[in-house]
Design an enzyme around this catalytic site. Sequence first.
Site, mmCIF file in Angstrom:
data_model
loop_
_atom_site.group_PDB
_atom_site.id
_atom_site.type_symbol
_atom_site.label_atom_id
_atom_site.label_comp_id
_atom_site.label_asym_id
_atom_site.label_seq_id
_atom_site.Cartn_x
_atom_site.Cartn_y
_atom_site.Cartn_z
ATOM 1 N N PRO A 55 -5.033 9.592 2.633
ATOM 2 C CA PRO A 55 -5.147 8.942 1.324
ATOM 3 C C PRO A 55 -6.442 8.152 1.220
ATOM 4 O O PRO A 55 -6.839 7.457 2.157
ATOM 5 C CB PRO A 55 -3.928 8.014 1.304
ATOM 6 C CG PRO A 55 -3.689 7.680 2.745
ATOM 7 C CD PRO A 55 -4.080 8.913 3.519
ATOM 8 N N GLY A 56 -7.093 8.276 0.085
ATOM 9 C CA GLY A 56 -8.285 7.465 -0.173
ATOM 10 C C GLY A 56 -7.921 6.355 -1.133
ATOM 11 O O GLY A 56 -7.448 5.296 -0.752
ATOM 12 N N ASN A 89 0.807 -1.226 0.000
ATOM 13 C CA ASN A 89 0.000 0.000 0.000
ATOM 14 C C ASN A 89 0.841 1.278 0.000
ATOM 15 O O ASN A 89 0.294 2.373 0.089
ATOM 16 C CB ASN A 89 -0.970 0.011 1.194
ATOM 17 C CG ASN A 89 -0.258 -0.174 2.518
ATOM 18 O OD1 ASN A 89 0.966 -0.236 2.591
ATOM 19 N ND2 ASN A 89 -1.023 -0.283 3.585
ATOM 20 N N HIS A 90 2.149 1.163 -0.120
ATOM 21 C CA HIS A 90 2.982 2.354 -0.231
ATOM 22 C C HIS A 90 2.924 2.882 -1.668
ATOM 23 O O HIS A 90 2.825 2.115 -2.623
ATOM 24 C CB HIS A 90 4.414 2.041 0.168
ATOM 25 C CG HIS A 90 4.545 1.720 1.626
ATOM 26 N ND1 HIS A 90 5.729 1.331 2.189
ATOM 27 C CD2 HIS A 90 3.630 1.725 2.623
ATOM 28 C CE1 HIS A 90 5.549 1.120 3.485
ATOM 29 N NE2 HIS A 90 4.279 1.338 3.769
ATOM 30 N N HIS A 139 -6.217 7.088 9.217
ATOM 31 C CA HIS A 139 -5.060 7.380 8.359
ATOM 32 C C HIS A 139 -5.379 7.205 6.887
ATOM 33 O O HIS A 139 -4.493 7.336 6.044
ATOM 34 C CB HIS A 139 -3.869 6.507 8.741
ATOM 35 C CG HIS A 139 -3.910 5.088 8.252
ATOM 36 N ND1 HIS A 139 -5.027 4.301 8.327
ATOM 37 C CD2 HIS A 139 -2.940 4.312 7.695
ATOM 38 C CE1 HIS A 139 -4.750 3.102 7.833
ATOM 39 N NE2 HIS A 139 -3.502 3.081 7.436
ATOM 40 N N ALA A 157 -8.553 5.319 3.976
ATOM 41 C CA ALA A 157 -9.835 4.654 3.770
ATOM 42 C C ALA A 157 -9.947 3.360 4.568
ATOM 43 O O ALA A 157 -11.010 3.022 5.088
ATOM 44 C CB ALA A 157 -10.026 4.364 2.281
#
Length: 501
Positions: A395-396, A222-223, A420, A422
């Site tokens: 972040p979404g 997810n980075h 932090h 979604a």
Amino acid sequence: MSSQTIETKPNNGIIADGEATAILPTGGKHKPITVIGTEAIRGTFDELCLQQAINSRTAPGVTDLVLNPDAHCGYGAPVGCVMVSPTHVYPGPVGVDIKCSMSLLQTSLPADAVIDKPTRRALINAICERTPTGAGRGQRNAPKSRRVDEALGRRVLVEGASRGVCEALGIPPEWAERCEDSAHVGHDDSTASLALRLEKLMPQMHNFAGKVTQLGSYGGGNHFGECEVVEFGEDDRSRRVADAFGLIDGGVAFLSHCGSRGIGHQLATGQFKALQQKFDRWDIPLPGQDRELVYAPLGTPEADAYLDDMALGANFATVNHLLINALVLEAFQEVIPGVTGRLVYFISHNIARKEIVDSRPAWVHRKGATRAMPAGHHALAGTPFAETGHPILLPGNPQAGSAVMVADPGAELSCYSVNHGAGRQLGRKAAKRALDQREVDASFDAADILSNCRQYPIDEAPAAYKDFDEVLRSVKAAGLASEVARLKARFVIKDGDKADD
């Protein structure tokens, strides 16, 4: 509570007391868990997530626990929770990616500068030549990256974003003023204890010289890095705050999500292993019988060692982000000469910080949660954000966008914290089973969002995450924070390896 607002959820024990607020009783004399989320969001919390929250709330020394709308299962404690203790420190509610964080770079470019696909593709290539992605990858994978030797790497871990470290890496030193914490100190509030701790650790540090070459790189999963177009909100307050943050309406910005890479992972896993061995040797009962909820009372050698190791990893994460932003700006300047940029903010969501809670010092553990301190909060005195509150970077997903928010006074309810991002609604394996790769790739084509990946990682597809607008509605309805700008992705830098955090 008014009887008109109470809504009991017999399937999970959550009791609503507002449109987007609720409590989760834990039994006995413990203060209930504070839950942030609309009814739709509360329905995304599965049984294991709630049990992890209860285990964490009833653990020794814990006085408060908040479950944010992005919450989902983690190691020991849920990702998306806030845990407060004035007497103990817990590695689990920080996680293995120490100080995983968000940063935002505002450039001087207008949106129409990145309309052209060849320009965006050139920017992607220039960034990837400087900032490698993926687990285990470092500077040798990026020909235009900064070279970091072992000596400088040691300074990074001990000093954080000091002026000397920034100058050695070509990072504008003034960017340190735009960090939540530009440098972390050891358990005794000194850098000397960090230097001593690092010296003690060095014989156990596997491939330290190789790991410090990961400075200026993204991890896997997810980075990400995203080129964004900034869109201000319509009301006067949001526009005023966004302008004070240094955002430019209709301008091009760059949003980054990453952490402490292999260094942080090694430090964190070493702490888990050491504490678990102590619990086994002394036959100490584990909270909820969960080995990821080991802890150490403050003032013990074990707590001191954890706080030092966390600070070392956090310093690496800080410099990693600042270097990424310097390299990204350099890449933009190579493709579009004359562009300038400044750091808007850098903020963590995997860290324990010493703060004042209920008028006394306590360690606030935020795991997949980010601080949210409003205008006038004592912790912001002397910072550029004392009169506005600091930027919150949420972040979404590339297609729904991401958000810049600012805390409201109601954030006191959540220990001055918000989610932090979604939050996942599908695990990685479930996403790979449920989603179609061609449909995912087609959706990015339709949205005109480019990527460095030949196929967008299916376990990172937007459908694997919760409804971002509903998550934001939860934060706003609970009175925690207000949106000041939306970020719309134009291209994404990702990797397909498993997530670091």
